[in-house]
Design a protein around this motif. Structure first.
Motif, PDB file in Angstrom:
ATOM      1  N   VAL A 153       0.856  -1.373  -0.018  1.00  0.00           N
ATOM      2  CA  VAL A 153      -0.030   0.023  -0.343  1.00  0.00           C
ATOM      3  C   VAL A 153       0.950   1.106  -0.023  1.00  0.00           C
ATOM      4  N   THR A 154       2.008   1.262   0.756  1.00  0.00           N
ATOM      5  CA  THR A 154       2.833   2.255   0.774  1.00  0.00           C
ATOM      6  C   THR A 154       3.506   2.576  -0.414  1.00  0.00           C
ATOM      7  N   HIS A 155       3.915   1.531  -1.352  1.00  0.00           N
ATOM      8  CA  HIS A 155       4.553   1.503  -2.365  1.00  0.00           C
ATOM      9  C   HIS A 155       3.708   2.448  -3.323  1.00  0.00           C
ATOM     10  N   GLU A 156       2.453   1.891  -3.461  1.00  0.00           N
ATOM     11  CA  GLU A 156       1.675   2.741  -4.526  1.00  0.00           C
ATOM     12  C   GLU A 156       1.301   3.970  -4.088  1.00  0.00           C
ATOM     13  N   GLN A 157       1.393   4.496  -2.823  1.00  0.00           N
ATOM     14  CA  GLN A 157       1.142   5.623  -2.406  1.00  0.00           C
ATOM     15  C   GLN A 157       2.383   6.615  -2.630  1.00  0.00           C
ATOM     16  N   ARG A 158       3.458   5.967  -2.563  1.00  0.00           N
ATOM     17  CA  ARG A 158       4.733   6.942  -2.524  1.00  0.00           C
ATOM     18  C   ARG A 158       5.123   6.940  -3.989  1.00  0.00           C
ATOM     19  N   LEU A 159       4.719   6.192  -4.810  1.00  0.00           N
ATOM     20  CA  LEU A 159       4.852   6.176  -6.368  1.00  0.00           C
ATOM     21  C   LEU A 159       4.168   7.321  -6.879  1.00  0.00           C
ATOM     22  N   ARG A 160       2.776   7.644  -6.292  1.00  0.00           N
ATOM     23  CA  ARG A 160       2.140   8.876  -6.621  1.00  0.00           C
ATOM     24  C   ARG A 160       2.335   9.824  -6.234  1.00  0.00           C
TER      25      ARG A 160
END
Length: 363
Positions: A329-336
């Motif tokens: 979840v954090t990975h998706e958020q930080r990519l954005r």
């Protein structure tokens, strides 16, 4: 605390610029930068770009050989041993994990060790390499520091000695466990220090076994003082976690003793200025198809993960998670949104750039 969110590619360029200024070979630097940025994207802020401060100290002390290339020392069927050449641990560890995977796909299992390495970042990144290629991965490493206070002790004697495990599913994300054998990783204390944030009780204790919550005092106990330190996995010092302490020693036996790596309490008494740390790592890969029909393992793991996700939640707004879910979840958020960089860390990176001549590109 002021925080800037920085695009992952910009963070990667910053790391590469510094490693290049330090004289690291371009291809090896790219491996290290990729792993460090991916670590930050997953939310493991303790082991990504913030490690540049420690790496600079090690380089200034003459401990790092950044131009060294990993070499194969032994290669016997499903096993191998690599030498890291006293460089950063990321390139040799990536090579070792990929070799273990190749051997697993050929023999059913692959075990590759590393000696003469340094800090390699987050163990979970290498375990994820295995699951991304359809095999089970187990990673352990010995450590540089002495920070774990054993039960009944007033001083630290072992490192955090982390381990990671990843298994590929079919429909679901892979199961990924990434943990230290202390209650929390030492560099997690550094993150709280950089963010000037009070630590949870039970992470760090003083020589009397009392919890330390001030992150700045905690930094002294974990990284400088000869007394106090991190609690073993399983509880605070006064509770005594012999299993967590034993697990830490088991990890050292696999990654350190078996691979010819150093034991930190002995090394710190004998290490001369400029001597490398000689950290050992352990990488194992297992091909599920060696034991199960094709896709049977992944289907069964999907069913197990589905059952865990279906567990009745105590709070409907907070569904039950499985290891690996929070990082995904954090990975998706930080990519954005970008990787959060505290103002204090940003200042340290500016200073590193000034000292080594690299361009500062985070802002």
């Amino acid at each position: 605390m002021n925080i800037i969110n920085v695009d992952a590619q910009r963070v990667r360029r910053q790391i590469l610029g510094i490693l290049d200024a330090w004289g690291m070979a371009q291809d090896l630097a790219e491996v290290a930068a990729d792993i460090m940025v991916e670590t930050d994207l997953l939310g493991v802020d303790s082991h990504g770009v913030s490690m540049l401060m420690m790496y600079e100290d090690m380089r200034n002390a003459g401990m790092l050989s950044l131009q060294a290339r990993p070499t194969v020392v032994r290669d016997r069927g499903c096993t191998a041993l690599l030498d890291g050449g006293a460089s950063l641990g990321h390139p040799v560890s990536s090579m070792a994990m990929q070799l273990a995977i190749d051997k697993a796909l050929e023999h059913g299992v692959g075990v590759v060790g590393v000696r003469n390495s340094h800090h390699f970042g987050a163990a979970g990144l290498y375990a994820r390499m295995a699951s991304s290629r359809g095999v089970v991965g187990l990673v352990t490493t010995a450590t540089r520091g002495i920070s774990l206070v054993p039960p009944r002790a007033a001083e630290p004697v072992l490192g955090t000695n982390p381990l990671a495990f990843a298994a590929p599913a079919g429909r679901n994300r892979p199961f990924v466990l990434d943990m230290s054998t202390t209650t929390v990783a030492a560099n997690k204390v550094k993150v709280y220090h950089l963010n000037d944030k009070t630590m949870p009780s039970g992470w760090v204790v003083d020589a009397e076994g009392q919890s330390v919550r001030d992150p700045h005092v905690g930094m002294d106990y974990v990284f400088k003082r000869p007394d106090g330190g991190l609690t073993p996995l399983g509880g605070a010092l006064e509770l005594g976690s012999h299993k967590g302490y034993g697990l830490a020693m088991m990890v050292h036996i696999l990654a350190g003793t078996l691979m010819g790596g150093s034991f930190s309490p002995i090394r710190n008494r004998t290490q001369k200025p400029g001597d490398p740390d000689n950290i050992g790592h352990f990488f194992m890969a297992i091909d599920p198809d060696a034991f199960r029909d094709e896709d049977a393992f992944e289907n069964d793991l999907d069913a197990a993960i589905d059952a865990l996700h279906a567990t009745t939640a105590a709070n409907p707004d907070e569904p039950v998670l499985v290891a690996g879910d929070p990082e995904a979840v954090t990975h998706e958020q930080r990519l954005r949104e970008g990787i959060p960089i505290p103002q204090t860390l940003d200042a340290h990176i500016r200073e590193i750039c000034s000292r080594c001549g690299a361009a500062y590109v985070l802002q």
